[in-house]
Every structure is written in structure tokens, then in C-alpha cells.
Design a protein around this motif. Sequence first.
Motif, PDB file in Angstrom:
ATOM      1  N   LEU A   1       0.834  -1.210   0.000  1.00 43.04           N
ATOM      2  CA  LEU A   1       0.000   0.000   0.000  1.00 43.04           C
ATOM      3  C   LEU A   1       0.867   1.259   0.000  1.00 43.04           C
ATOM      4  CD1 LEU A   1      -2.682   1.478   0.163  1.00 43.04           C
ATOM      5  CD2 LEU A   1      -2.556   1.248   2.654  1.00 43.04           C
ATOM      6  N   ASN A   2       1.823   1.314   0.903  1.00 45.18           N
ATOM      7  CA  ASN A   2       2.662   2.509   0.972  1.00 45.18           C
ATOM      8  C   ASN A   2       3.589   2.616  -0.223  1.00 45.18           C
ATOM      9  OD1 ASN A   2       1.946   3.962   3.481  1.00 45.18           O
ATOM     10  ND2 ASN A   2       2.269   1.917   4.316  1.00 45.18           N
ATOM     11  N   GLY A   3       3.981   1.491  -0.799  1.00 45.85           N
ATOM     12  CA  GLY A   3       4.772   1.515  -2.024  1.00 45.85           C
ATOM     13  C   GLY A   3       3.998   2.134  -3.170  1.00 45.85           C
ATOM     14  N   TYR A   4       2.726   1.754  -3.291  1.00 46.75           N
ATOM     15  CA  TYR A   4       1.889   2.353  -4.336  1.00 46.75           C
ATOM     16  C   TYR A   4       1.755   3.862  -4.115  1.00 46.75           C
ATOM     17  CZ  TYR A   4      -2.189   3.914  -6.849  1.00 46.75           C
ATOM     18  OH  TYR A   4      -3.042   4.649  -7.648  1.00 46.75           O
ATOM     19  N   LEU A   5       1.438   4.250  -2.886  1.00 47.14           N
ATOM     20  CA  LEU A   5       1.196   5.669  -2.597  1.00 47.14           C
ATOM     21  C   LEU A   5       2.465   6.509  -2.735  1.00 47.14           C
ATOM     22  CD1 LEU A   5      -1.211   5.243   0.438  1.00 47.14           C
ATOM     23  CD2 LEU A   5      -1.812   6.010  -1.867  1.00 47.14           C
ATOM     24  N   LEU A   6       3.579   6.029  -2.213  1.00 44.78           N
ATOM     25  CA  LEU A   6       4.827   6.796  -2.318  1.00 44.78           C
ATOM     26  C   LEU A   6       5.374   6.797  -3.738  1.00 44.78           C
ATOM     27  CD1 LEU A   6       6.559   5.802   1.019  1.00 44.78           C
ATOM     28  CD2 LEU A   6       5.722   8.067   0.370  1.00 44.78           C
ATOM     29  N   GLY A   7       5.213   5.686  -4.444  1.00 39.92           N
ATOM     30  CA  GLY A   7       5.630   5.651  -5.849  1.00 39.92           C
ATOM     31  C   GLY A   7       4.854   6.669  -6.661  1.00 39.92           C
ATOM     32  N   ARG A   8       3.556   6.721  -6.428  1.00 40.82           N
ATOM     33  CA  ARG A   8       2.720   7.694  -7.140  1.00 40.82           C
ATOM     34  C   ARG A   8       3.101   9.123  -6.770  1.00 40.82           C
ATOM     35  NH1 ARG A   8      -3.905   8.088  -7.192  1.00 40.82           N
ATOM     36  NH2 ARG A   8      -3.953  10.153  -8.094  1.00 40.82           N
ATOM     37  N   GLU A   9       3.288   9.361  -5.484  1.00 44.96           N
ATOM     38  CA  GLU A   9       3.619  10.716  -5.032  1.00 44.96           C
ATOM     39  C   GLU A   9       4.939  11.206  -5.611  1.00 44.96           C
ATOM     40  OE1 GLU A   9       4.625  13.138  -0.905  1.00 44.96           O
ATOM     41  OE2 GLU A   9       4.090  11.017  -0.818  1.00 44.96           O
ATOM     42  N   TYR A  10       5.980  10.422  -5.465  1.00 49.31           N
ATOM     43  CA  TYR A  10       7.287  10.851  -5.963  1.00 49.31           C
ATOM     44  C   TYR A  10       7.308  10.942  -7.482  1.00 49.31           C
ATOM     45  CZ  TYR A  10       9.646  11.029  -1.496  1.00 49.31           C
ATOM     46  OH  TYR A  10      10.033  11.387  -0.228  1.00 49.31           O
ATOM     47  N   PHE A  11       6.599  10.034  -8.154  1.00 46.92           N
ATOM     48  CA  PHE A  11       6.537  10.112  -9.614  1.00 46.92           C
ATOM     49  C   PHE A  11       5.880  11.410 -10.048  1.00 46.92           C
ATOM     50  CE2 PHE A  11       4.313   9.443 -13.628  1.00 46.92           C
ATOM     51  CZ  PHE A  11       5.383   9.111 -14.441  1.00 46.92           C
ATOM     52  N   GLU A  12       4.762  11.756  -9.423  1.00 43.06           N
ATOM     53  CA  GLU A  12       4.062  12.978  -9.806  1.00 43.06           C
ATOM     54  C   GLU A  12       4.883  14.226  -9.491  1.00 43.06           C
ATOM     55  OE1 GLU A  12       0.077  12.950  -8.292  1.00 43.06           O
ATOM     56  OE2 GLU A  12      -0.515  11.359  -9.679  1.00 43.06           O
ATOM     57  N   VAL A  13       5.601  14.217  -8.376  1.00 40.20           N
ATOM     58  CA  VAL A  13       6.457  15.358  -8.032  1.00 40.20           C
ATOM     59  C   VAL A  13       7.469  15.598  -9.143  1.00 40.20           C
ATOM     60  CG1 VAL A  13       8.342  16.054  -6.488  1.00 40.20           C
ATOM     61  CG2 VAL A  13       6.179  15.273  -5.541  1.00 40.20           C
TER      62      VAL A  13
ATOM     63  N   THR B   1       5.055   1.244  -8.458  1.00 41.25           N
ATOM     64  CA  THR B   1       4.784   0.646  -7.150  1.00 41.25           C
ATOM     65  C   THR B   1       6.044  -0.026  -6.617  1.00 41.25           C
ATOM     66  OG1 THR B   1       2.451   0.355  -7.651  1.00 41.25           O
ATOM     67  CG2 THR B   1       3.355  -1.001  -5.879  1.00 41.25           C
ATOM     68  N   THR B   2       6.764  -0.716  -7.488  1.00 37.19           N
ATOM     69  CA  THR B   2       8.018  -1.350  -7.075  1.00 37.19           C
ATOM     70  C   THR B   2       9.021  -0.295  -6.598  1.00 37.19           C
ATOM     71  OG1 THR B   2       7.654  -3.136  -8.656  1.00 37.19           O
ATOM     72  CG2 THR B   2       9.896  -2.864  -7.816  1.00 37.19           C
ATOM     73  N   ALA B   3       9.128   0.799  -7.332  1.00 34.41           N
ATOM     74  CA  ALA B   3      10.013   1.893  -6.911  1.00 34.41           C
ATOM     75  C   ALA B   3       9.528   2.467  -5.577  1.00 34.41           C
ATOM     76  CB  ALA B   3      10.058   2.983  -7.980  1.00 34.41           C
ATOM     77  N   GLY B   4       8.218   2.556  -5.411  1.00 34.78           N
ATOM     78  CA  GLY B   4       7.656   3.050  -4.158  1.00 34.78           C
ATOM     79  C   GLY B   4       7.941   2.127  -2.983  1.00 34.78           C
ATOM     80  N   VAL B   5       7.972   0.823  -3.236  1.00 34.68           N
ATOM     81  CA  VAL B   5       8.320  -0.121  -2.161  1.00 34.68           C
ATOM     82  C   VAL B   5       9.767   0.094  -1.729  1.00 34.68           C
ATOM     83  CG1 VAL B   5       8.668  -2.572  -1.631  1.00 34.68           C
ATOM     84  CG2 VAL B   5       6.573  -1.841  -2.763  1.00 34.68           C
ATOM     85  N   VAL B   6      10.643   0.334  -2.689  1.00 32.64           N
ATOM     86  CA  VAL B   6      12.047   0.622  -2.349  1.00 32.64           C
ATOM     87  C   VAL B   6      12.113   1.886  -1.487  1.00 32.64           C
ATOM     88  CG1 VAL B   6      14.299   1.293  -3.297  1.00 32.64           C
ATOM     89  CG2 VAL B   6      12.969  -0.529  -4.392  1.00 32.64           C
ATOM     90  N   ILE B   7      11.355   2.897  -1.855  1.00 32.23           N
ATOM     91  CA  ILE B   7      11.321   4.143  -1.082  1.00 32.23           C
ATOM     92  C   ILE B   7      10.748   3.879   0.312  1.00 32.23           C
ATOM     93  CG2 ILE B   7      10.264   6.437  -0.936  1.00 32.23           C
ATOM     94  CD1 ILE B   7      10.375   6.438  -4.073  1.00 32.23           C
ATOM     95  N   THR B   8       9.692   3.080   0.398  1.00 25.50           N
ATOM     96  CA  THR B   8       9.081   2.759   1.685  1.00 25.50           C
ATOM     97  C   THR B   8      10.070   2.042   2.590  1.00 25.50           C
ATOM     98  OG1 THR B   8       6.910   2.577   0.631  1.00 25.50           O
ATOM     99  CG2 THR B   8       7.140   1.582   2.804  1.00 25.50           C
TER     100      THR B   8
ATOM    101  N   ALA C   1      15.760  11.675  -6.232  1.00 27.66           N
ATOM    102  CA  ALA C   1      16.774  11.416  -7.267  1.00 27.66           C
ATOM    103  C   ALA C   1      16.510  10.080  -7.951  1.00 27.66           C
ATOM    104  CB  ALA C   1      18.166  11.432  -6.651  1.00 27.66           C
ATOM    105  N   PHE C   2      16.154   9.071  -7.167  1.00 25.06           N
ATOM    106  CA  PHE C   2      15.827   7.750  -7.707  1.00 25.06           C
ATOM    107  C   PHE C   2      14.654   7.852  -8.676  1.00 25.06           C
ATOM    108  CE2 PHE C   2      13.306   3.749  -6.683  1.00 25.06           C
ATOM    109  CZ  PHE C   2      13.990   2.937  -7.577  1.00 25.06           C
ATOM    110  N   MET C   3      13.616   8.588  -8.271  1.00 28.61           N
ATOM    111  CA  MET C   3      12.429   8.693  -9.121  1.00 28.61           C
ATOM    112  C   MET C   3      12.710   9.508 -10.372  1.00 28.61           C
ATOM    113  SD  MET C   3       9.495   7.400  -9.477  1.00 28.61           S
ATOM    114  CE  MET C   3       9.041   6.738  -7.891  1.00 28.61           C
ATOM    115  N   VAL C   4      13.632  10.458 -10.322  1.00 25.12           N
ATOM    116  CA  VAL C   4      14.018  11.176 -11.539  1.00 25.12           C
ATOM    117  C   VAL C   4      14.581  10.187 -12.554  1.00 25.12           C
ATOM    118  CG1 VAL C   4      15.664  12.829 -12.526  1.00 25.12           C
ATOM    119  CG2 VAL C   4      14.387  13.424 -10.469  1.00 25.12           C
TER     120      VAL C   4
END
Length: 122
Positions: A39-51, A74-81, A99-102
Motif C-alpha cells: 500500500l505505501n509503495g503504491y502511494l509513495l511511488g505515485r507521489e514521488y513520480f508525480e512530483v 509501485t516497485t520503486a515506491g516499495v524501495v522508497i518505503t 533522485a531515484f524517481m528522476v
Amino acid sequence: MRDALSLALTTIFLNVVILPVYLILSLIPPLNVIVFYALNGYLLGREYFEVVAVRRLAHDQVRTLRRRHRGRLTTAGVVITVMLTIPVVNLLAPVVATAFMVHVFERLRRNAGLPATRTDAA
């Protein structure tokens, strides 16, 4: 403002929907951790991607790209989580995550053949 409100409402909605599942799975330790990270991977992945993406693409292109690559984000968001759950590392995690999401965004943008900068006036 619209994007922030949309993300906030999505976050509240998904957390309320998942709460009963999470409470039931709290009796089964490995599963509740998986639900937390998913859940948090999805949300953080979406947030950082949109930023990152909103600064470089038009809103409709961001939405299309995000939906097309939901799993990768979502996978990138899991790494961030995971980074955010490690003490001391979590202090630098927002900078590293951005930086990762860039890098993730740029790879997706190039593969989609989208322009390097926004083409609209906004």
C-alpha cells in the motif's frame, strides 16, 4: 492543487479500505508487513513520480504514463518505503527517493518517446 487533493483523497480512501484487512492480517505477521509495503509503495511511488513528472510533462501525459507503468512505480515506491522505515537512513530518504524517481521517470519518458520538457504554457 488538484493533484495534491487527488493524492490526499486517494491516500485516505485506500487506507480506510485496507484498514480492516490490515487489522485481520495483524495476526499473521508476514502478511501484514506485505500489505503495509504494498500500500505505501503504491502511494509513495505515485507521489514521488508525480512530483518529478509534473515538472517535465503535461498533466494528461503524466497521468497516462503513471497508469501505464503502475507496477514499476509501485516497485520503486516499495524501495522508497523500505528506505523510510530504516532509522537514520530515513533522514536522507526523501532526497535519495526524489533522485531515484528522476531516473525512473526519465527512463519511462524516453521509452515512451515523450519530450524532455513540457510543451504547454503551464
